[in-house]
Design an enzyme around this catalytic site. Structure first.
Site, PDB file in Angstrom:
ATOM      1  N   ASP A 158      12.592  58.670  41.301  1.00 26.46           N
ATOM      2  CA  ASP A 158      12.164  59.220  40.023  1.00 26.46           C
ATOM      3  C   ASP A 158      13.239  58.858  38.991  1.00 26.46           C
ATOM      4  O   ASP A 158      14.320  58.357  39.333  1.00 26.46           O
ATOM      5  CB  ASP A 158      11.917  60.734  40.108  1.00 26.46           C
ATOM      6  CG  ASP A 158      11.026  61.221  38.954  1.00 26.46           C
ATOM      7  OD1 ASP A 158      10.844  60.474  37.970  1.00 26.46           O
ATOM      8  OD2 ASP A 158      10.507  62.352  39.027  1.00 26.46           O
TER       9      ASP A 158
HETATM   10  C1  NOJ Z   1       9.996  61.759  35.505  1.00 32.02           C
HETATM   11  C2  NOJ Z   1       8.836  62.423  36.167  1.00 32.02           C
HETATM   12  O1  NOJ Z   1       9.278  63.390  37.094  1.00 32.02           O
HETATM   13  C3  NOJ Z   1       7.915  61.457  36.884  1.00 32.02           C
HETATM   14  O2  NOJ Z   1       6.790  62.148  37.346  1.00 32.02           O
HETATM   15  C4  NOJ Z   1       7.534  60.347  35.973  1.00 32.02           C
HETATM   16  O3  NOJ Z   1       6.606  59.504  36.597  1.00 32.02           O
HETATM   17  C5  NOJ Z   1       8.789  59.620  35.565  1.00 32.02           C
HETATM   18  N1  NOJ Z   1       9.650  60.537  34.833  1.00 32.02           N
HETATM   19  C6  NOJ Z   1       8.516  58.385  34.720  1.00 32.02           C
HETATM   20  O4  NOJ Z   1       8.109  58.739  33.464  1.00 32.02           O
END
Ligand code: NOJ
Length: 743
Positions: free
Chosen positions: A267
């Protein structure tokens, strides 16, 4: 390319170039002119590394993506195309209801269609991968990201996970990714991101391995079995180990037990955050831990790009590990057909033709109507009859365009049908209907930060002024429709709240209106289950609209005036109060279950509130009513190999055609570990004319009775089981059977 060509390509790449493939850059590298002094400096990288990056996050628009691709391929030593990824959560331009609402449809087929349309719109706009579905099981309404999950139930989440993956990717094998309109899915967040302690975003997760395996992991597995080409790690810890550096979780469980062979991405900045978690000394150690865990792609940090080479050179990592990660990424690019056509479906003309086209809007309207949950409908005040007289639509959501939730990055107010527009379009707009805001959406002193900074409130008039005219209108109306709710940014990432009610200014408005008119129908917009007690008390009807998307206003008009009947059922328990959360259906009895008699102090019950939620999982009304016969079994005793059938007859006892979701729950009455009081095992949606009845039959097989026993083996145990069949998870319509031990 064939496998051999891919291998040859890999062999021809330098270690540095290979590591480049593992780096995902954010849009700021392509939208900002001062890249080298800004984003690149932050990451500690130079032009060469930017040119060798493997993928990009959050760039939108076919022409822009094509032009970045063209330039990047010229600069990349082997002309390897970039992967373009983004969060397409509930639609690209045509916005569907938030995922939590989609869960309420209990219609995997519908959810699959929404995902497929999202994929088409995203693909023609140049994207290759969506960071969806989020299949994290959720039980705590304080956590703002519940809006992105399909709810609290393992079985339902599993079906939705599968449906979304198939919708995005086109089929289960991922072999159709190169075809028009398909993009890769990315199952997230592995694992158990949906259980942060106290509902606080990014918080630690404390979960037994049994609960993890039994309740949380199956939905990820379903998505993986459906062929999801990617998986994303979660931010949280699990058993004190951050997921992104958790070898057991990623290697043993995800790749080993679940058989995931695709690309594993961290993530956002999660590799670097291993340092803040306190399990890595510095970014270099973080890079090593994540690579050892098996994370292929580093989302937006400099950990991999700056440290992997050194880690390989000094023997702390093997080049083989890097090669495997790179190969998976090259394979994904190949599956998408990018080596043959690096622009895939990117085409501005197609995007203009397809995004928000009639057909997509029609689906969005159906999805919105099928996901709004009717929670209360006293005296059948809904649907509004022609004879209803004067109607006042009051509340800040009456003319609000932001009906698409926090996560719809390409959604706009202008593309969204408001309630007023929906009512006008449906032709109900006449001098019998008036609209008044009555209050602002947010309290005056609230400072709410959205994804792009402070949410600015534009106010022409004071709340007092707005209130006066709304009260006046309510006095003169026969029926009042209140349009109230949270702000979209009260939920979504970073949207944890300890108080799960709507802003006080709106509650004040409702109370004042209720003093002058009792015929109140309240429509609630929210990204989470709220504490609805007072709203429900003040209203004859409550329609929970969630964030319904581009066609929210039209769908609301359809339901208000009975062009459509509600059919959705709650995918997440509506708590009695925030004090109950985490709360979910089918918990455990404890050794001292509450017997209904409060004179005995020593029981598992609150002193000040009931144990039961306000509305249970699976609950939802429509404009007619149903009765259920007692369940009947075709045999009382089953063997391990048997199929047992349980049937009920459902009758439409009301005056309108209606759709009911008949739900089957199962309880194992005694196990070697304590079993939940019930779990959803099946459901069927049926539509019945007034007076019509239908028999619904569910098949029970031994595998539906399995759980993780005292030895952590996934087995069924002989003994007595209870089946419950009804219209929600609180049904007491029960019958029992016995599973015989093997002779
Ligand atoms: C953080 C989020 O937790 C995740 O779900 C998301 O896909 C990513 N950022 C990318 O934007």
């Amino acid at each position: 390319m064939n496998q051999q060509q891919l291998k040859n390509l890999l062999e021809d790449m330098s270690l540095e170039e290979k590591i480049g493939q593992l780096l995902q850059l954010s849009n700021s590298f392509y939208e900002d002119e001062a890249v080298l002094t800004g984003p690149a400096m932050q990451l500690g990288i130079g032009e060469k590394q930017i040119n060798e990056a493997g993928s990009v996050l959050s760039v939108f628009g076919a022409e822009q993506i094509k032009s970045i691709q063209e330039t990047a391929m010229k600069k990349q030593p082997h002309h390897i195309p970039l992967l373009f990824m983004a969060d397409i959560i509930n639609g690209y331009k045509t916005i569907f209801p938030i995922p939590l609402a989609q869960g309420c449809s209990f219609q995997p087929e519908l959810v699959k269609k929404c995902a497929s349309v999202s994929a088409t719109e995203a693909a023609v706009s140049g994207l290759h991968v969506t960071f969806s579905p989020m299949v994290d099981l959720v039980r705590d309404a304080r956590w703002g990201r519940v809006m992105e999950s399909t709810g609290e139930d393992t079985y339902l989440n599993g079906l939705m996970s599968e449906a979304m993956v198939e919708g995005y990717q086109g089929d289960r094998s991922g072999e159709k990714l190169d075809q028009f309109g398909h993009i890769s899915a990315c199952i997230k967040h592995f694992a158990a991101y949906g259980a942060p302690e106290a509902g606080r975003e990014y918080n630690n997760v404390e979960l037994s391995e049994r609960t993890l395996r039994e309740d949380y992991l199956p939905a990820y597995k379903k998505g993986i079995d459906a062929g999801s080409a990617m998986v994303m790690t979660s931010f949280n810890t699990l058993d004190h180990i951050p997921a992104t550096g958790n070898k057991w979780l990623m290697q043993d469980i995800l790749r080993g037990e679940m058989g995931f062979e695709g690309v594993l991405i961290s993530d956002w900045a999660a590799i670097e955050e291993l340092v803040s978690h306190g399990i890595a000394e510095d970014r270099k150690e973080a890079a090593r831990l994540a690579m050892e865990a098996g994370v292929d792609m580093d989302m937006v940090t400099g950990c991999y790009i700056n440290h992997l080479q050194e880690l390989v050179e000094n023997g702390q990592l093997k080049e083989q590990q890097i090669d495997e990660a790179v190969m998976r990424i090259l394979e994904l690019k190949n599956q998408l057909g990018l080596f043959e056509n690096p622009y895939k479906d990117a085409d501005d003309n197609k995007a203009a033709e397809l995004c928000l086209c009639e057909e997509h809007r029609r689906l969005a309207r159906k999805a919105a109507a099928d996901t709004m949950v009717l929670l209360k409908n006293e005296n059948d005040i809904l649907p509004i009859q022609e004879t209803a007289g004067k109607i006042a639509v009051i509340g800040p959501y009456g003319e609000e365009g932001r009906l698409y939730g926090a996560w719809s990055l390409q959604g706009t107010d202008a593309d969204t049908v408001t309630i007023k527009e929906g009512i006008e379009e449906a032709g109900y707009d006449n001098d019998q209907i008036v609209f008044y805001a009555g209050s602002s959406l947010l309290d005056e002193d609230e400072k709410l930060y959205g994804f792009k900074g402070l949410v600015k409130q534009y106010r022409e008039r004071s709340n007092e002024d707005l209130l006066q005219e709304a009260v006046h209108a309510a006095k003169g109306a026969d029926t009042v429709v209140m349009a109230l709710g949270e702000h979209a940014y009260h939920s979504g990432e970073g949207g944890s709240r300890a108080d799960i009610t709507i802003p006080e200014c709106q509650m004040h408005l409702l109370r004042e209106i209720a003093k002058v008119n009792q015929n109140i129908i309240t429509i609630v917009f929210a990204g989470r289950p709220l504490d609805l007690r007072e709203i429900a008390d003040c209203s004859k009807a409550v329609l929970y609209a969630w964030f319904p998307g581009s066609e929210g206003g039209s769908a609301i008009a359809d339901l208000l005036f009975g062009m459509q009947s509600p059919s959705a059922k709650l995918s997440m328990t509506m708590p009695y109060s925030v004090g109950q959360v985490p709360v979910y259906y089918g918990g455990y009895t404890s050794g001292r279950p509450f017997n209904g008699n409060r004179t005995n102090r020593f029981q598992a019950v609150y002193q000040d509130i009931p144990n039961e939620p306000l509305y249970p999982f699976g609950y939802g009304l429509t404009y007619t009513s149903f009765s259920y016969s007692k369940p009947e079994l075709d045999q009382q005793v089953m063997s391990m190999e048997d199929e047992l059938h349980v049937s009920v007859t459902v009758t439409n006892t009301g005056k309108r055609t209606g759709t009911e979701t008949v739900q089957l729950y199962l309880r194992d009455l005694k196990g070697s570990t304590v079993r939940p009081t019930r779990r959803l095992k099946g459901f069927e949606r049926i539509t019945l004319e007034p007076g019509e009845e239908k028999q619904v039959t569910f098949k029970i097989t031994e595998d539906m009775l399995r759980f993780y026993d005292i030895h952590m083996d996934y087995v069924s145990e002989p003994g007595e089981f209870a089946l419950f069949i009804g219209g929600d998870s609180a049904t007491q319509n029960e019958i029992r059977f016995e599973l015989q031990s093997q002779k």
